[in-house]
Write a protein that holds these residues in place. Structure first.
Motif, PDB file in Angstrom:
ATOM      1  N   PRO A   6     -12.251   1.304  -2.060  1.00 47.17           N
ATOM      2  CA  PRO A   6     -11.037   0.481  -2.204  1.00 47.17           C
ATOM      3  C   PRO A   6     -11.257  -0.990  -1.846  1.00 47.17           C
ATOM      4  CG  PRO A   6     -11.013   1.567  -0.092  1.00 47.17           C
ATOM      5  CD  PRO A   6     -12.296   1.986  -0.749  1.00 47.17           C
ATOM      6  N   ASN A   7     -12.523  -1.415  -1.784  1.00 54.00           N
ATOM      7  CA  ASN A   7     -12.829  -2.794  -1.380  1.00 54.00           C
ATOM      8  C   ASN A   7     -13.282  -3.659  -2.552  1.00 54.00           C
ATOM      9  OD1 ASN A   7     -12.354  -2.409   1.481  1.00 54.00           O
ATOM     10  ND2 ASN A   7     -14.241  -1.194   1.500  1.00 54.00           N
ATOM     11  N   ARG A   8     -12.857  -3.294  -3.754  1.00 54.61           N
ATOM     12  CA  ARG A   8     -13.230  -4.075  -4.929  1.00 54.61           C
ATOM     13  C   ARG A   8     -12.449  -5.390  -4.930  1.00 54.61           C
ATOM     14  NH1 ARG A   8     -16.382  -3.346  -9.193  1.00 54.61           N
ATOM     15  NH2 ARG A   8     -15.741  -3.867 -11.312  1.00 54.61           N
ATOM     16  N   ARG A   9     -13.137  -6.497  -5.224  1.00 57.70           N
ATOM     17  CA  ARG A   9     -12.541  -7.820  -5.131  1.00 57.70           C
ATOM     18  C   ARG A   9     -12.731  -8.599  -6.433  1.00 57.70           C
ATOM     19  NH1 ARG A   9     -12.837  -9.609   0.609  1.00 57.70           N
ATOM     20  NH2 ARG A   9     -13.555  -7.835   1.857  1.00 57.70           N
ATOM     21  N   MET A  54      -8.320  -5.830  -3.662  1.00 55.33           N
ATOM     22  CA  MET A  54      -7.062  -5.559  -4.368  1.00 55.33           C
ATOM     23  C   MET A  54      -7.196  -4.290  -5.186  1.00 55.33           C
ATOM     24  SD  MET A  54      -6.063  -9.343  -5.823  1.00 55.33           S
ATOM     25  CE  MET A  54      -5.927 -10.759  -4.738  1.00 55.33           C
ATOM     26  N   ASN A  55      -6.058  -3.683  -5.476  1.00 49.95           N
ATOM     27  CA  ASN A  55      -6.072  -2.504  -6.344  1.00 49.95           C
ATOM     28  C   ASN A  55      -6.211  -2.955  -7.800  1.00 49.95           C
ATOM     29  OD1 ASN A  55      -3.441  -3.160  -7.416  1.00 49.95           O
ATOM     30  ND2 ASN A  55      -2.507  -2.237  -5.605  1.00 49.95           N
ATOM     31  N   PRO A  56      -6.478  -2.023  -8.729  1.00 52.41           N
ATOM     32  CA  PRO A  56      -6.693  -2.407 -10.135  1.00 52.41           C
ATOM     33  C   PRO A  56      -5.540  -3.204 -10.736  1.00 52.41           C
ATOM     34  CG  PRO A  56      -7.410  -0.162  -9.794  1.00 52.41           C
ATOM     35  CD  PRO A  56      -6.726  -0.584  -8.528  1.00 52.41           C
ATOM     36  N   ASP A  79       0.812  -1.213   0.000  1.00 56.60           N
ATOM     37  CA  ASP A  79       0.000   0.000   0.000  1.00 56.60           C
ATOM     38  C   ASP A  79       0.852   1.273   0.000  1.00 56.60           C
ATOM     39  OD1 ASP A  79      -2.224  -1.564  -0.028  1.00 56.60           O
ATOM     40  OD2 ASP A  79      -2.745  -1.277   2.084  1.00 56.60           O
ATOM     41  N   THR A  80       1.902   1.290   0.826  1.00 59.95           N
ATOM     42  CA  THR A  80       2.747   2.486   0.904  1.00 59.95           C
ATOM     43  C   THR A  80       3.504   2.699  -0.395  1.00 59.95           C
ATOM     44  OG1 THR A  80       3.019   2.144   3.287  1.00 59.95           O
ATOM     45  CG2 THR A  80       4.569   3.644   2.211  1.00 59.95           C
ATOM     46  N   LEU A  81       4.026   1.630  -0.970  1.00 59.51           N
ATOM     47  CA  LEU A  81       4.749   1.729  -2.241  1.00 59.51           C
ATOM     48  C   LEU A  81       3.821   2.237  -3.342  1.00 59.51           C
ATOM     49  CD1 LEU A  81       7.530   1.145  -3.538  1.00 59.51           C
ATOM     50  CD2 LEU A  81       6.673  -1.123  -4.113  1.00 59.51           C
ATOM     51  N   ASP A  82       2.595   1.747  -3.352  1.00 57.35           N
ATOM     52  CA  ASP A  82       1.612   2.213  -4.340  1.00 57.35           C
ATOM     53  C   ASP A  82       1.320   3.695  -4.150  1.00 57.35           C
ATOM     54  OD1 ASP A  82       1.406  -0.274  -5.516  1.00 57.35           O
ATOM     55  OD2 ASP A  82      -0.353  -0.879  -4.356  1.00 57.35           O
ATOM     56  N   ALA A  83       1.229   4.128  -2.892  1.00 59.18           N
ATOM     57  CA  ALA A  83       0.947   5.540  -2.607  1.00 59.18           C
ATOM     58  C   ALA A  83       2.101   6.431  -3.079  1.00 59.18           C
ATOM     59  CB  ALA A  83       0.700   5.734  -1.108  1.00 59.18           C
TER      60      ALA A  83
END
Length: 229
Positions: A198-201, A171-173, A110-114
């Motif tokens: 952000p809760n798309r699965r 998960m993220n896209p 998550d932090t790396l994505d941010a």
């Protein structure tokens, strides 16, 4: 590319300050060459202004991205540095190296994505053509992709074995695309996404019309359209 501007004022310091204000750059980012020290003259008679040449490196998207990430790491209290690597089609690739990279990665990346998202926003601000940014550390992206591929195949096997849908964690896209791509040609199953960010699965389901074949195998029916995001 190295560029320069020349400025003059009553003193060398004033001339340098004029250049820095025009460039909007800190003193440590430029080099200064004194062209004329200047003279005060006698009651102003014969006075000569000080003149300087201030050289600087023109910012590029890659250098801007590196500077942003390095500054962000410093503000986060993380001892690390971003290193530029070659990318294709103008893509900027940065590899962060240093101590405590777990803090850079964060929970499930998550932090790396941010960091990647914020860097992309900064670099692309005001630009007509979008520049792709990829940021990694300690090979995390490749390891995560392999882990997601294994998870996808495991969930596909369970969907077929228990004849029920298997819903994965949010998960993220980017990660959802890995799941969809991994199971694109997996016989007997289909995938689709459900929920909102952000809760798309991703849901791994038995493909409609799949029938037992031989020793527990399944024959794939024609694929239906899926929502791959």
């Amino acid at each position: 590319m190295t560029k320069f501007i020349e400025k003059q004022a009553s003193t060398i310091d004033e001339a340098v300050q004029l250049a820095l204000e025009e460039l909007q750059m800190p003193r440590e980012s430029v080099s200064v060459e004194v062209l004329e020290k200047g003279k005060t003259g006698f009651f102003g008679i014969g006075a000569v202004p000080a003149r300087v040449r201030v050289s600087y490196e023109e910012a590029t998207p890659a250098s801007e991205a590196k500077a942003f990430v390095d500054g962000l790491l410093e503000r986060m209290g993380i001892h690390g540095e971003a290193f530029l690597e070659e990318g294709e089609d103008g893509q900027i690739i940065l590899d962060i190296r240093g101590e405590d990279m777990g803090a850079v990665i964060g929970r499930r990346g998550d932090t790396l994505d941010a960091i990647q998202y914020l860097t992309s926003l900064t670099v692309n601000r005001g630009k007509e053509e979008h520049i792709r940014i990829a940021i990694d550390t300690e090979g995390y992206r490749a390891k995560r992709e392999e882990s997601l591929q294994r998870l996808a195949r495991k969930m596909a096997g369970k969907a077929l074995k228990y004849r029920k849908n298997m819903t994965l964690e949010p998960m993220n896209p980017y990660e959802r695309r890995i799941i969809h791509a991994t199971l694109q040609d997996y016989k007997g199953v289909t995938t689709y996404s459900t929920g909102t960010e952000p809760n798309r699965r991703v849901v791994v389901a038995m493909e409609r019309g799949a029938k037992p074949q031989g020793h527990g195998g399944y024959r794939r029916a024609p694929r239906r359209n899926r929502n791959a995001e």
